[in-house]
Design a protein around this motif. Structure first.
Motif, PDB file in Angstrom:
ATOM      1  N   HIS A 221      13.666  18.552 -73.393  1.00 42.96           N
ATOM      2  CA  HIS A 221      13.206  17.281 -73.963  1.00 42.96           C
ATOM      3  C   HIS A 221      12.736  16.306 -72.881  1.00 42.96           C
ATOM      4  CE1 HIS A 221      15.916  18.996 -77.053  1.00 42.96           C
ATOM      5  NE2 HIS A 221      15.124  18.423 -77.912  1.00 42.96           N
ATOM      6  N   ARG A 222      12.476  16.834 -71.717  1.00 41.36           N
ATOM      7  CA  ARG A 222      12.099  15.991 -70.571  1.00 41.36           C
ATOM      8  C   ARG A 222      10.864  15.142 -70.880  1.00 41.36           C
ATOM      9  NH1 ARG A 222      11.510  18.307 -64.361  1.00 41.36           N
ATOM     10  NH2 ARG A 222      10.814  16.358 -63.359  1.00 41.36           N
ATOM     11  N   LYS A 223      10.929  13.861 -70.519  1.00 39.18           N
ATOM     12  CA  LYS A 223       9.825  12.923 -70.757  1.00 39.18           C
ATOM     13  C   LYS A 223       9.312  12.373 -69.420  1.00 39.18           C
ATOM     14  CE  LYS A 223      10.192   9.769 -73.771  1.00 39.18           C
ATOM     15  NZ  LYS A 223      10.682   8.563 -74.485  1.00 39.18           N
ATOM     16  N   PRO A 224       8.041  11.988 -69.354  1.00 42.22           N
ATOM     17  CA  PRO A 224       7.510  11.409 -68.111  1.00 42.22           C
ATOM     18  C   PRO A 224       8.275  10.164 -67.652  1.00 42.22           C
ATOM     19  CG  PRO A 224       5.722  12.040 -69.565  1.00 42.22           C
ATOM     20  CD  PRO A 224       6.981  12.201 -70.364  1.00 42.22           C
ATOM     21  N   ASN A 225       8.729   9.350 -68.618  1.00 46.04           N
ATOM     22  CA  ASN A 225       9.456   8.130 -68.255  1.00 46.04           C
ATOM     23  C   ASN A 225      10.798   8.420 -67.594  1.00 46.04           C
ATOM     24  OD1 ASN A 225       7.614   6.228 -68.935  1.00 46.04           O
ATOM     25  ND2 ASN A 225       8.622   5.527 -70.804  1.00 46.04           N
ATOM     26  N   TRP A 226      11.336   9.611 -67.838  1.00 44.53           N
ATOM     27  CA  TRP A 226      12.604   9.983 -67.196  1.00 44.53           C
ATOM     28  C   TRP A 226      12.267  10.531 -65.803  1.00 44.53           C
ATOM     29  CZ3 TRP A 226      14.938  13.172 -71.833  1.00 44.53           C
ATOM     30  CH2 TRP A 226      15.106  12.309 -72.941  1.00 44.53           C
ATOM     31  N   ILE A 227      12.198   9.647 -64.857  1.00 41.89           N
ATOM     32  CA  ILE A 227      11.717  10.028 -63.527  1.00 41.89           C
ATOM     33  C   ILE A 227      12.667  11.000 -62.852  1.00 41.89           C
ATOM     34  CG2 ILE A 227      11.083   9.124 -61.245  1.00 41.89           C
ATOM     35  CD1 ILE A 227      10.199   6.554 -62.692  1.00 41.89           C
ATOM     36  N   ASP A 228      13.954  10.737 -62.927  1.00 40.38           N
ATOM     37  CA  ASP A 228      14.925  11.748 -62.519  1.00 40.38           C
ATOM     38  C   ASP A 228      16.277  11.492 -63.146  1.00 40.38           C
ATOM     39  OD1 ASP A 228      15.482  10.563 -59.105  1.00 40.38           O
ATOM     40  OD2 ASP A 228      16.672  10.155 -60.865  1.00 40.38           O
ATOM     41  N   VAL A 229      17.089  12.525 -63.132  1.00 45.35           N
ATOM     42  CA  VAL A 229      18.471  12.457 -63.621  1.00 45.35           C
ATOM     43  C   VAL A 229      19.360  12.928 -62.479  1.00 45.35           C
ATOM     44  CG1 VAL A 229      20.153  13.374 -65.251  1.00 45.35           C
ATOM     45  CG2 VAL A 229      17.836  12.881 -66.021  1.00 45.35           C
ATOM     46  N   HIS A 230      20.382  12.136 -62.153  1.00 43.64           N
ATOM     47  CA  HIS A 230      21.260  12.499 -61.048  1.00 43.64           C
ATOM     48  C   HIS A 230      22.694  12.037 -61.339  1.00 43.64           C
ATOM     49  CE1 HIS A 230      19.604   8.484 -60.188  1.00 43.64           C
ATOM     50  NE2 HIS A 230      20.763   8.216 -59.595  1.00 43.64           N
ATOM     51  N   ASN A 231      23.598  12.379 -60.446  1.00 42.37           N
ATOM     52  CA  ASN A 231      25.017  12.045 -60.588  1.00 42.37           C
ATOM     53  C   ASN A 231      25.552  12.445 -61.970  1.00 42.37           C
ATOM     54  OD1 ASN A 231      27.419  11.097 -59.531  1.00 42.37           O
ATOM     55  ND2 ASN A 231      27.111   9.006 -60.270  1.00 42.37           N
ATOM     56  N   MET A 232      25.148  13.620 -62.425  1.00 39.37           N
ATOM     57  CA  MET A 232      25.559  14.089 -63.753  1.00 39.37           C
ATOM     58  C   MET A 232      26.911  14.784 -63.676  1.00 39.37           C
ATOM     59  SD  MET A 232      23.478  16.517 -66.414  1.00 39.37           S
ATOM     60  CE  MET A 232      23.752  18.020 -65.479  1.00 39.37           C
ATOM     61  N   ARG A 233      27.828  14.413 -64.564  1.00 38.04           N
ATOM     62  CA  ARG A 233      29.140  15.026 -64.657  1.00 38.04           C
ATOM     63  C   ARG A 233      29.356  15.485 -66.090  1.00 38.04           C
ATOM     64  NH1 ARG A 233      28.128  14.447 -60.149  1.00 38.04           N
ATOM     65  NH2 ARG A 233      29.248  13.311 -58.510  1.00 38.04           N
ATOM     66  N   VAL A 234      29.748  16.730 -66.245  1.00 34.02           N
ATOM     67  CA  VAL A 234      29.988  17.296 -67.576  1.00 34.02           C
ATOM     68  C   VAL A 234      31.425  17.799 -67.635  1.00 34.02           C
ATOM     69  CG1 VAL A 234      29.251  18.961 -69.315  1.00 34.02           C
ATOM     70  CG2 VAL A 234      27.575  17.999 -67.708  1.00 34.02           C
ATOM     71  N   GLN A 235      32.188  17.294 -68.589  1.00 34.37           N
ATOM     72  CA  GLN A 235      33.562  17.721 -68.779  1.00 34.37           C
ATOM     73  C   GLN A 235      33.747  18.141 -70.232  1.00 34.37           C
ATOM     74  OE1 GLN A 235      35.412  13.999 -67.509  1.00 34.37           O
ATOM     75  NE2 GLN A 235      36.178  14.999 -65.668  1.00 34.37           N
ATOM     76  N   GLN A 236      34.559  19.165 -70.433  1.00 34.09           N
ATOM     77  CA  GLN A 236      34.817  19.632 -71.787  1.00 34.09           C
ATOM     78  C   GLN A 236      36.317  19.747 -72.011  1.00 34.09           C
ATOM     79  OE1 GLN A 236      32.252  22.722 -73.184  1.00 34.09           O
ATOM     80  NE2 GLN A 236      33.722  23.471 -74.683  1.00 34.09           N
ATOM     81  N   TYR A 237      36.800  19.110 -73.089  1.00 31.39           N
ATOM     82  CA  TYR A 237      38.201  19.163 -73.471  1.00 31.39           C
ATOM     83  C   TYR A 237      38.279  19.737 -74.885  1.00 31.39           C
ATOM     84  CZ  TYR A 237      38.321  15.573 -69.819  1.00 31.39           C
ATOM     85  OH  TYR A 237      38.152  14.876 -68.654  1.00 31.39           O
ATOM     86  N   GLY A 238      38.634  21.018 -74.995  1.00 32.95           N
ATOM     87  CA  GLY A 238      38.646  21.634 -76.324  1.00 32.95           C
ATOM     88  C   GLY A 238      37.244  21.637 -76.891  1.00 32.95           C
ATOM     89  N   GLY A 239      37.076  21.070 -78.082  1.00 37.98           N
ATOM     90  CA  GLY A 239      35.758  20.988 -78.707  1.00 37.98           C
ATOM     91  C   GLY A 239      35.013  19.719 -78.362  1.00 37.98           C
ATOM     92  N   ASP A 240      35.594  18.861 -77.496  1.00 39.88           N
ATOM     93  CA  ASP A 240      34.955  17.609 -77.101  1.00 39.88           C
ATOM     94  C   ASP A 240      34.251  17.784 -75.762  1.00 39.88           C
ATOM     95  OD1 ASP A 240      36.277  16.764 -79.322  1.00 39.88           O
ATOM     96  OD2 ASP A 240      37.661  15.418 -78.291  1.00 39.88           O
ATOM     97  N   ARG A 241      33.078  17.190 -75.643  1.00 41.97           N
ATOM     98  CA  ARG A 241      32.346  17.234 -74.386  1.00 41.97           C
ATOM     99  C   ARG A 241      31.991  15.803 -73.967  1.00 41.97           C
ATOM    100  NH1 ARG A 241      27.459  21.422 -73.521  1.00 41.97           N
ATOM    101  NH2 ARG A 241      29.250  22.836 -73.403  1.00 41.97           N
ATOM    102  N   HIS A 242      32.155  15.514 -72.674  1.00 40.29           N
ATOM    103  CA  HIS A 242      31.866  14.187 -72.122  1.00 40.29           C
ATOM    104  C   HIS A 242      30.836  14.350 -70.997  1.00 40.29           C
ATOM    105  CE1 HIS A 242      35.425  12.513 -74.219  1.00 40.29           C
ATOM    106  NE2 HIS A 242      35.917  13.702 -73.976  1.00 40.29           N
ATOM    107  N   ILE A 243      29.784  13.524 -71.061  1.00 42.44           N
ATOM    108  CA  ILE A 243      28.716  13.588 -70.068  1.00 42.44           C
ATOM    109  C   ILE A 243      28.469  12.196 -69.493  1.00 42.44           C
ATOM    110  CG2 ILE A 243      26.288  14.122 -69.644  1.00 42.44           C
ATOM    111  CD1 ILE A 243      26.404  16.102 -71.952  1.00 42.44           C
TER     112      ILE A 243
END
Length: 330
Positions: A221-243
């Motif tokens: 779904h990348r868009k031109p306005n999204w120049i970059d994405v950084h410092n991304m952290r993904v955690q998953q607890y059971g069926g829950d996901r936190h980004i």
């Protein structure tokens, strides 16, 4: 979803209890230490299924003031308990096997024992495959761990049948202890794997599968306005996901436009995940002197330098705590 998790873990518990009875009866009629290893592992199955049932109930409770991230981590604890129990059973089997090697039992009714172990192994295999499948569908670590444990139990049962057949055909009954020790080593290894996974989850170790899945969604779904994405952290607890992530946007956007871009990214991530998703996006302004080189906006009104490179987004550069122009300088 939580009701379905609870249903399948209850099925696992009932099946484990029934097979526990069958396997101990097999040991009772055969006096085989190798068959005892299978029976002891079934005790672990029962205890683990009971604990997993409670963990699924607890993980389904909504977040509260004391648990702002919910209760999903209990599933990691459940997998750890199951792995520890498996390892303890393996150590006991080694002790019992060594003892019986020097003080062997007289083996009896091996054919009947083989039939009963074959039946229990088949049932374990079917239930195990269903639990692994449901664990993936429902994003339940506890269900997946229980399913994998039953599949391990099935494999050991099948190998055990081969070993008992060899003893029956050759009358080399000392192989009973040898087979039991080999199985116990495999049980220790499988238990360690569950404990390792549990510790990784409790310590918030990066989950490569969850990170790659998130990277894939954002790239699609990348868009031109999204120049970059950084410092991304993904955690998953059971069926829950936190980004958590930082999103670099054109500096000339007003506050309303920034809000819309952030909300769109959050919605994309939330809609892609079947469980509970919580996304926190920090918006950063672009730095023209540095970001123009890889900015994808073709009609940018303030561009100072031509775009001369397109940076591929991947788990490595999106997880770093720096804008992507650092890649150009390095």
């Amino acid at each position: 979803m939580e009701r379905e998790k609870s249903f399948w873990i209850k099925i696992s518990f009932l099946v484990s209890v029934l097979l526990l009875i069958v396997k101990f009866y097999s040991f009772y009629i055969t006096k085989s230490t190798a068959i005892l290893t299978d029976a002891l592992e079934s005790i672990v199955n029962v205890v683990a299924a009971a604990f997993a049932s409670y963990s699924i109930y607890l993980s389904s409770r909504p977040r509260d003031d004391n648990h702002p991230y919910g209760h999903g981590k209990i599933e990691f604890f459940s997998a750890g308990v199951e792995g520890t129990l498996i390892m303890l059973a393996g150590l006991f089997i080694i002790y019992q096997s060594i003892y019986n090697f020097f003080f062997p039992n007289e083996l009896e009714h091996l054919v009947e024992g083989i039939v009963l172990i074959t039946l229990s192994g088949f049932v374990n295999g079917v239930v195990g495959m269903l639990l692994v499948k449901k664990g993936k569908q429902l994003n339940s670590i506890a269900l997946g761990a229980s399913g994998k444990h039953l599949l391990v139990d099935t494999m050991t049962s099948l190998l055990l049948i081969v070993g008992v057949l060899v003893m029956y055909l050759t009358n080399l009954f000392f192989l009973d202890s040898v087979i039991a020790i080999l199985f116990s080593l495999y049980i220790l290894y499988s238990g360690y794997g569950l404990v390792r996974k549990s510790v990784a989850g409790l310590m918030d170790e990066a989950d490569p599968v969850a990170v790659e899945a998130t990277v894939d969604v954002i790239n699609r779904h990348r868009k031109p306005n999204w120049i970059d994405v950084h410092n991304m952290r993904v955690q998953q607890y059971g069926g829950d996901r936190h980004i958590d992530l930082h999103l670099t946007l054109p500096y000339y956007l007003d506050l309303g436009q920034v809000h819309d871009e952030v909300e769109e990214l959050e919605q994309i991530l939330e809609e892609d995940w079947p469980g509970v998703m919580e996304v926190f996006v920090h918006a950063d302004p672009c730095i023209p002197e540095k970001c123009c080189h890889y900015c994808q906006i073709t009609d940018c009104p303030v561009r100072k330098f031509p775009m001369d490179i397109k940076i591929d987004w991947n788990a490595n550069n999106m997880s770093k705590n720096q804008k992507h122009y650092h890649e150009l300088s390095s």
